[in-house]
Design a protein around this motif. Structure first.
Motif, PDB file in Angstrom:
ATOM      1  N   ARG A   1       8.570 -19.368  42.453  1.00 20.22           N
ATOM      2  CA  ARG A   1       9.488 -20.013  43.393  1.00 20.22           C
ATOM      3  C   ARG A   1       8.949 -21.378  43.784  1.00 20.22           C
ATOM      4  O   ARG A   1       7.742 -21.580  43.863  1.00 20.22           O
ATOM      5  CB  ARG A   1       9.650 -19.153  44.645  1.00 20.22           C
ATOM      6  N   VAL A   2       9.844 -22.316  44.036  1.00 17.99           N
ATOM      7  CA  VAL A   2       9.440 -23.664  44.417  1.00 17.99           C
ATOM      8  C   VAL A   2      10.130 -24.042  45.722  1.00 17.99           C
ATOM      9  O   VAL A   2      11.337 -23.827  45.872  1.00 17.99           O
ATOM     10  CB  VAL A   2       9.799 -24.687  43.318  1.00 17.99           C
ATOM     11  N   ILE A   3       9.381 -24.580  46.659  1.00 14.50           N
ATOM     12  CA  ILE A   3       9.977 -25.082  47.897  1.00 14.50           C
ATOM     13  C   ILE A   3      10.760 -26.351  47.574  1.00 14.50           C
ATOM     14  O   ILE A   3      10.256 -27.244  46.889  1.00 14.50           O
ATOM     15  CB  ILE A   3       8.884 -25.357  48.948  1.00 14.50           C
ATOM     16  N   GLU A   4      11.978 -26.445  48.076  1.00 14.58           N
ATOM     17  CA  GLU A   4      12.839 -27.581  47.756  1.00 14.58           C
ATOM     18  C   GLU A   4      13.273 -28.370  48.982  1.00 14.58           C
ATOM     19  O   GLU A   4      14.100 -29.272  48.877  1.00 14.58           O
ATOM     20  CB  GLU A   4      14.076 -27.087  46.995  1.00 14.58           C
ATOM     21  N   VAL A   5      12.737 -28.015  50.145  1.00 16.45           N
ATOM     22  CA  VAL A   5      13.146 -28.678  51.391  1.00 16.45           C
ATOM     23  C   VAL A   5      11.921 -29.261  52.079  1.00 16.45           C
ATOM     24  O   VAL A   5      10.780 -28.913  51.767  1.00 16.45           O
ATOM     25  CB  VAL A   5      13.861 -27.694  52.338  1.00 16.45           C
ATOM     26  N   THR A   6      12.175 -30.147  53.018  1.00 15.71           N
ATOM     27  CA  THR A   6      11.103 -30.782  53.775  1.00 15.71           C
ATOM     28  C   THR A   6      11.325 -30.556  55.266  1.00 15.71           C
ATOM     29  O   THR A   6      12.429 -30.792  55.765  1.00 15.71           O
ATOM     30  CB  THR A   6      11.062 -32.301  53.514  1.00 15.71           C
TER      31      THR A   6
ATOM     32  N   PRO B   1       8.776 -30.270  49.222  1.00 18.78           N
ATOM     33  CA  PRO B   1       9.187 -29.926  47.853  1.00 18.78           C
ATOM     34  C   PRO B   1       8.015 -29.862  46.880  1.00 18.78           C
ATOM     35  O   PRO B   1       7.202 -30.786  46.798  1.00 18.78           O
ATOM     36  CB  PRO B   1      10.142 -31.069  47.489  1.00 18.78           C
ATOM     37  N   GLY B   2       7.948 -28.736  46.177  1.00 28.07           N
ATOM     38  CA  GLY B   2       6.927 -28.562  45.161  1.00 28.07           C
ATOM     39  C   GLY B   2       5.525 -28.332  45.678  1.00 28.07           C
ATOM     40  O   GLY B   2       4.577 -28.223  44.889  1.00 28.07           O
ATOM     41  N   GLU B   3       5.356 -28.226  46.991  1.00 24.86           N
ATOM     42  CA  GLU B   3       4.029 -28.067  47.582  1.00 24.86           C
ATOM     43  C   GLU B   3       3.813 -26.628  48.058  1.00 24.86           C
ATOM     44  O   GLU B   3       4.763 -25.884  48.266  1.00 24.86           O
ATOM     45  CB  GLU B   3       3.867 -29.024  48.760  1.00 24.86           C
TER      46      GLU B   3
ATOM     47  N   SER C   1      18.953 -24.863  57.514  1.00 28.91           N
ATOM     48  CA  SER C   1      18.706 -24.927  56.071  1.00 28.91           C
ATOM     49  C   SER C   1      17.223 -24.792  55.745  1.00 28.91           C
ATOM     50  O   SER C   1      16.850 -24.356  54.650  1.00 28.91           O
ATOM     51  CB  SER C   1      19.249 -26.236  55.485  1.00 28.91           C
TER      52      SER C   1
ATOM     53  N   GLY D   1      15.356 -22.227  53.231  1.00 27.18           N
ATOM     54  CA  GLY D   1      14.473 -22.737  52.193  1.00 27.18           C
ATOM     55  C   GLY D   1      13.107 -22.103  52.158  1.00 27.18           C
ATOM     56  O   GLY D   1      12.303 -22.387  51.258  1.00 27.18           O
TER      57      GLY D   1
END
Length: 241
Positions: free
Chosen positions: A163-168, A188-190, A233, A237
């Motif tokens: 899974r990849v985080i897509e929100v900030t 995102p991505g972290e 949101s 996320g």
């Protein structure tokens, strides 16, 4: 906290609710699942965890067992697997080396993990009976520990699985009656960064607050009276199981 006692109690309550609902009843909180599927899943998880408790870390992931399809056989198989899990957890020192999928490679990991796994699925079985859940089910200390386990073990596990985080943003989680607060940073991505904070009156992009019971359930996507303020949101996320 006596996690092993929680497993025993929650498994008993879940079993009673499952039998009351019947094998073909739908599970509202697990789309496309029937109670039969829920019971088989829990039976397999308990049997698998029982094996993991006595598996050396270097030996790797134990083979996943398969529960019987027949309802009565599945219940009996679950009973045996749960009894074995409880027996092994009680006879194995919590700091004994054991295979785990996240966190410390110690047997005690499985007591905590299965206490929360069983508790959440107990809610699913209760809902399958057609009755609403009471506003409070779990005591504050146990529910707060479940929040912590979700944020620091289960969500990071989802990132390991791809899974990849897509929100900030910045998420504040506040379990008021337990006096505990967590802050989660999303980028995102972290990796997911979670820290405990002492003050719930901090600036955040979204806050999830309420009793520990309510927040615990909300993080697991179960019916809850937790209050959300801010950008919802970001909660969507979070890398939930």
């Amino acid at each position: 906290m006596d996690f092993v006692a929680q497993i025993e109690t929650q498994a008993s309550l879940m079993r009673s609710a499952a039998v009351k609902a019947g094998p073909d009843a739908p599970v509202p909180t697990c789309p496309e699942w029937t109670v039969r599927k829920l019971v088989r899943h829990m039976a397999e998880v308990h049997a698998w965890a029982a094996q993991a408790v006595v598996t050396e870390p270097a030996a790797g992931r134990p083979e996943w067992p398969k529960a019987p399809q027949d309802w009565d056989e599945a219940l009996a198989w679950w009973d045996n697997g749960t009894s074995l899990l409880l027996e092994r957890l009680r006879s194995t020192p919590p700091n004994s080396p054991a295979w785990t999928f996240q966190g410390p490679s110690q047997a005690g990991f499985w007591a905590r993990r299965q206490a929360h796994e069983t508790s959440i699925h107990r809610l699913d079985a209760e809902l399958a009976t057609g009755h609403e859940l009471p506003s409070l089910v779990f005591d504050p200390e146990f529910a707060a520990d479940g929040i912590d386990e979700m944020l620091t073990i289960m969500m990071p596990r989802q990132l390991v699985l791809g899974r990849v985080i897509e929100v900030t943003g910045r998420v504040l989680v506040h379990a008021a009656d337990a006096g505990r607060t967590w802050e989660a940073w999303l980028a995102p991505g972290e990796p997911l960064v979670v820290t405990g904070v002492l003050d719930s009156a901090v600036d955040a992009d979204v806050t999830l607050a309420g009793t520990a019971d309510a927040v615990y359930r909300a993080l697991w996507g179960r019916p809850s009276h937790a209050i959300v303020t801010g950008d919802e949101s970001l909660l969507a996320g979070l890398p939930r199981p």
